[in-house]
Design a protein around this motif. Structure first.
Motif, PDB file in Angstrom:
ATOM      1  N   LYS A  18       0.833  -1.211   0.000  1.00 15.77           N
ATOM      2  CA  LYS A  18       0.000   0.000   0.000  1.00 15.77           C
ATOM      3  C   LYS A  18       0.864   1.256   0.000  1.00 15.77           C
ATOM      4  CE  LYS A  18      -3.742   2.114   2.653  1.00 15.77           C
ATOM      5  NZ  LYS A  18      -4.606   1.962   3.834  1.00 15.77           N
ATOM      6  N   VAL A  28      -4.367   1.659  -7.606  1.00 20.41           N
ATOM      7  CA  VAL A  28      -4.477   0.260  -7.199  1.00 20.41           C
ATOM      8  C   VAL A  28      -4.971  -0.588  -8.365  1.00 20.41           C
ATOM      9  CG1 VAL A  28      -5.626  -1.351  -5.627  1.00 20.41           C
ATOM     10  CG2 VAL A  28      -4.817   0.850  -4.767  1.00 20.41           C
ATOM     11  N   ARG A  29      -5.928  -0.084  -9.126  1.00 18.67           N
ATOM     12  CA  ARG A  29      -6.483  -0.883 -10.235  1.00 18.67           C
ATOM     13  C   ARG A  29      -5.430  -1.164 -11.309  1.00 18.67           C
ATOM     14  NH1 ARG A  29      -9.180   4.084 -10.989  1.00 18.67           N
ATOM     15  NH2 ARG A  29      -8.580   5.132 -12.904  1.00 18.67           N
ATOM     16  N   GLU A  40     -10.026  -6.679  -5.979  1.00 19.05           N
ATOM     17  CA  GLU A  40     -10.449  -6.966  -4.600  1.00 19.05           C
ATOM     18  C   GLU A  40      -9.439  -7.860  -3.893  1.00 19.05           C
ATOM     19  OE1 GLU A  40     -12.769  -5.395  -2.897  1.00 19.05           O
ATOM     20  OE2 GLU A  40     -13.069  -4.245  -4.735  1.00 19.05           O
ATOM     21  N   ARG A  43      -6.637  -5.619  -2.840  1.00 18.79           N
ATOM     22  CA  ARG A  43      -7.059  -4.825  -1.662  1.00 18.79           C
ATOM     23  C   ARG A  43      -7.016  -5.657  -0.390  1.00 18.79           C
ATOM     24  NH1 ARG A  43     -11.517  -1.683  -4.990  1.00 18.79           N
ATOM     25  NH2 ARG A  43     -10.339   0.217  -5.383  1.00 18.79           N
ATOM     26  N   ARG A  44      -7.446  -6.918  -0.462  1.00 15.51           N
ATOM     27  CA  ARG A  44      -7.375  -7.793   0.719  1.00 15.51           C
ATOM     28  C   ARG A  44      -5.927  -7.996   1.152  1.00 15.51           C
ATOM     29  NH1 ARG A  44     -11.380 -10.472  -2.152  1.00 15.51           N
ATOM     30  NH2 ARG A  44      -9.920 -12.092  -2.851  1.00 15.51           N
ATOM     31  N   MET A  46      -3.452  -5.870   0.620  1.00  9.93           N
ATOM     32  CA  MET A  46      -2.984  -4.588   1.166  1.00  9.93           C
ATOM     33  C   MET A  46      -3.491  -4.358   2.585  1.00  9.93           C
ATOM     34  SD  MET A  46      -3.443  -2.309  -2.307  1.00  9.93           S
ATOM     35  CE  MET A  46      -3.678  -0.811  -1.384  1.00  9.93           C
ATOM     36  N   LEU A  47      -4.681  -4.851   2.886  1.00  4.62           N
ATOM     37  CA  LEU A  47      -5.256  -4.695   4.216  1.00  4.62           C
ATOM     38  C   LEU A  47      -4.782  -5.769   5.196  1.00  4.62           C
ATOM     39  CD1 LEU A  47      -8.902  -3.769   3.198  1.00  4.62           C
ATOM     40  CD2 LEU A  47      -7.192  -2.240   4.200  1.00  4.62           C
TER      41      LEU A  47
END
Length: 75
Positions: A18, A28-29, A40, A43-44, A46-47
């Protein structure tokens, strides 16, 4: 409910991804596309909510144009 907690090292790698995306001013895309990942899923990662396989780490590293060691800083 998750059987086991995601290791702290996975969360750190996600934060590093991130941070690198932000530092480089990337979207991000675009990183997801260049990594051949679903946005998605990225993103998971990155989180710190999902463990990444080495193949995905390599693809993300290449998409970010970084040395792999940068993903593991602060571990």
């Amino acid at each position: 409910m998750r059987k086991t907690e995601v290791p702290e090292s996975v969360k750190i790698v996600g934060k590093n991804i991130k941070d690198i995306i932000k530092e480089k001013g990337l979207k991000v895309r675009h990183v997801a596309h260049d990594s051949d990942l679903d946005i998605e899923a990225l993103r998971r990662y990155m989180l710190g909510k999902q463990i990444m396989g080495i193949d995905k780490l390599i693809r993300i590293g290449k998409a970010l144009n970084i040395e792999m060691s940068e993903l593991f800083r602060e571990i």
